[in-house]
Write a protein that holds these residues in place. Sequence first.
Motif, PDB file in Angstrom:
ATOM      1  N   SER A 243      44.439  39.575  38.611  1.00  0.00           N
ATOM      2  CA  SER A 243      44.752  39.123  40.061  1.00  0.00           C
ATOM      3  C   SER A 243      43.670  39.303  41.061  1.00  0.00           C
ATOM      4  N   LYS A 244      43.843  38.687  42.122  1.00  0.00           N
ATOM      5  CA  LYS A 244      42.708  38.593  43.201  1.00  0.00           C
ATOM      6  C   LYS A 244      42.529  39.958  43.611  1.00  0.00           C
ATOM      7  N   LYS A 245      43.587  40.837  43.850  1.00  0.00           N
ATOM      8  CA  LYS A 245      43.425  42.248  44.323  1.00  0.00           C
ATOM      9  C   LYS A 245      42.594  43.107  43.260  1.00  0.00           C
ATOM     10  N   GLU A 248      38.790  41.642  43.320  1.00  0.00           N
ATOM     11  CA  GLU A 248      38.154  42.561  44.599  1.00  0.00           C
ATOM     12  C   GLU A 248      38.127  43.910  44.491  1.00  0.00           C
ATOM     13  N   TYR A 249      38.945  44.522  43.773  1.00  0.00           N
ATOM     14  CA  TYR A 249      38.618  45.884  43.443  1.00  0.00           C
ATOM     15  C   TYR A 249      37.376  46.234  42.574  1.00  0.00           C
TER      16      TYR A 249
END
Length: 644
Positions: A243-245, A248-249
Motif C-alpha cells: 500500500s502507499k502508506k 511511504e513508511y
Amino acid sequence: MVLSSVQFRGQLTTCSYSRTYKSNRVFCCRIAFAVMDLPVCLIENQEGNKLVVNKKALQILHGINQPVVVVAIVGKYRTGKSYLMNKLAGQRKGFALGSTVESKTKGIWMWCVPHPTMADHTLVLLDTEGLGDVQKGDSKNDAWIFSLAVLLSSTLIYNSVGTIDQQAMDQLHYVTELTELIKVKSPSAKEINDEDDGADFKRVFPSFIWCVRDFTLSLEVDGKSITEDDYLQNSLMLKRGTSKKVQEYNLPRECIRHYFHSHKCFVFDRPADKEGLNKLDQIPESQLEPDFLHQTEKFLSYVYKNSQIKTLAGGYPLNGRLLGNLALTYVEAILSGSVPCMENAVLTLAKLENSRAVTEAVSKYESKMNEQIDQFPTETQEDFLKLHQESEKEAVKIFMNQSFKDENQEFQAKLIELLLEKQKEYSQSNEMASIKKCRTVIQQLSMNMEKRILEGYYSKPGGHKYFAEDKQKLIDEYHQSQRKGVKALEVLQEFLKEKENVETAILQADQSLTDKEKQIKEQRAQAEAANREKQILEENKKCLEKQMEDQKRSFKEQEEMMLQKMEEERKKIIAENEWLIKEKLKEQEAMLKEGFNKQCDMLSDQINSLRRQNEEASRGSIFGDILSAVLPGAVGQLFGRLLK
C-alpha cells in the motif's frame, strides 16, 4: 581537552593536542596545522537562498596538505547540533548555539582542528543550517544543504530530539530525495551501465550516526534491555505490504539502510533544566547531568576512533585542498542548475590536481638542478645526465604521488615534455658554462703567443717552428686543464681556426723553409684541423646517442612507475568492491530475515555486478595486458615521436 601554543587564525603553527576521557585514556598528537580559533562559513546561504563558497574558507583548506576526516551534522534547527560539534572541536564555544526558535547557523560552517587520535591528520567539522527553518521557507534549499553535507563528509551525524518515531523519519525525508539530487555516474557512463545510482551510494556515502537528544524512554523491548544500536535497527525495520502508506513508511528506512554503509546510534539525556539549556555553553560542566556528560564522552570517543579519511571513489584520500575544490565543484554544479555528479567531480578534481602535480614536479626538477648548477660545466655529458637523472627522479616521484586518474596519461606526457624542455635549457646552460670556461683558459694560455705575434717575434727565419712549438704547448696545457666541459674541443678548434691565417702568413714569410717544406707543413696543419673536426663530430654523435639512451631510460622508468601505480589503483578498486560486496551481503541477509525477497533479488544483481567487475579487473592484472593498454596513450605517442 588541552590545546597548547599560541593560536592565530589560519596561521601555520605546531600544536600539541590532547584529550583525557573518564577511562583515563589520553590521546595526543603533534602536527603542523593551520590553526583556526573559531569556525568560518564554508558555504554561505546568501539572500535568495543562493549558495556560495567562501573564499576565506577555501584559503584555509588549501593550506591543509594532510588527509582530512570530515564530520558533518544535520538536523532541525535548535536541536543542539552545534553543542556536539563544539565538543568534537574540544571547545565549549565556537559554533553558534541557539537558545531561541531562531536558527543560528546559516549555510555550512567549518572548523578545522588537529585530529585528536590520528597523528598528521586534520579533523574538519561541518555544522549545517537547521533544516525546516520556517523563516526560510525553501525546502529545496534545505535539500541542497543536506546533500552537500552527505557529499563532503566521511561521517554524517543526524541530530533529532525525542525518539526515533515516524515523525522523526518524516523530518529525514531529505534522504529519500538523494537519488534526484546526487548522481554517482555521468550520463555517458549511465548509457553503458544503466544500474540505479542508489546502488553505488554505499560505496561513496559517509557512515551514518543518529543522535537522539532529550531521550526519555527506557532501552527495553519486551522487558529485555537493548543497545542504542539495537534501538536504531528496530526503528529501521520495514513493514510488509504494497500500500502507499506502507511504501511511504518504508522509503526513508530503506534509503538509510541502502545508502549508508554503517549505522550507529547514540541517545542523550536532557543535559540541564530549561534555564541551563539557554546557556549550555556558559555553565560549568559540573552542573550538567552526569549521564549526559558520560554519553557525550562516549559519542566523542566513537567519532574520533571510527570516522574515516574522506576519500573519492577508488579510495583516493582527500587533503584540505582537494576538499575545498570538491565543495567548489559541487556548489558550481548546483548554481548552474544541474545535479552534482560524483564521477564528473572526480574528473574535475583529477584535472586540477594533475595539473598541479605537473607544475610542482617541474618546480622540483628546477630546484634540484639549481642546487647543482655550481657543478657546471660538467666534465662530461655523462656527468650532466647524472645530475639530470637525479633531479628527474625527484620530479617524477612528486607527480606519481600527487596525480590520480590521469586518463590516457595526458598529464604524464605533459610532464615528460616539460622535463625534456627543461633538460634542454639546463644542457644549454651547461654548454655555455663550458664555452665561457674554455675561452677563459685559452685566453690565459695564449697570452704569450698573442704578445709574440704583435711584437713580430715569429716574423723571422725559423719563426714558424717557434710558432708551431708555442701552439703545441698551448694545446697540451689546454688538454691538461680540468673541468673545461663538453665544449672543450669545439672552443679549441674555434681558436685554432682563428689563427689559421696568422699561421699561414708566418709560414709563407719563413725564409728558412723551402716551398716543398712549406707545402708539407700546410697540408699537415689542414689534416690536424680536419682530424679535430672529425673528433668534434664523433663527440657530438656520442652525446646525441647518450641523450637518446637517457630518454629511453626515462621512458622505461616512468612506464614501470605508471604500471605500478595502475596496479595499485586496480587493487584498490578490487578491495573496495570486495568491501562493498560484504556490506551488500549483510544488507541482503537482513532483508532475507525480514522476508523482503524483491529487495534480496535486487541486491543479488548488484552483488553479481560487483563480482563481474572484479573478475574483469583481475584479468587486467597481467603485466602485458596493462602494457598494451598503456602504450597507445599520450606517453607512448610522445616517445614514439621523440625516438624516431
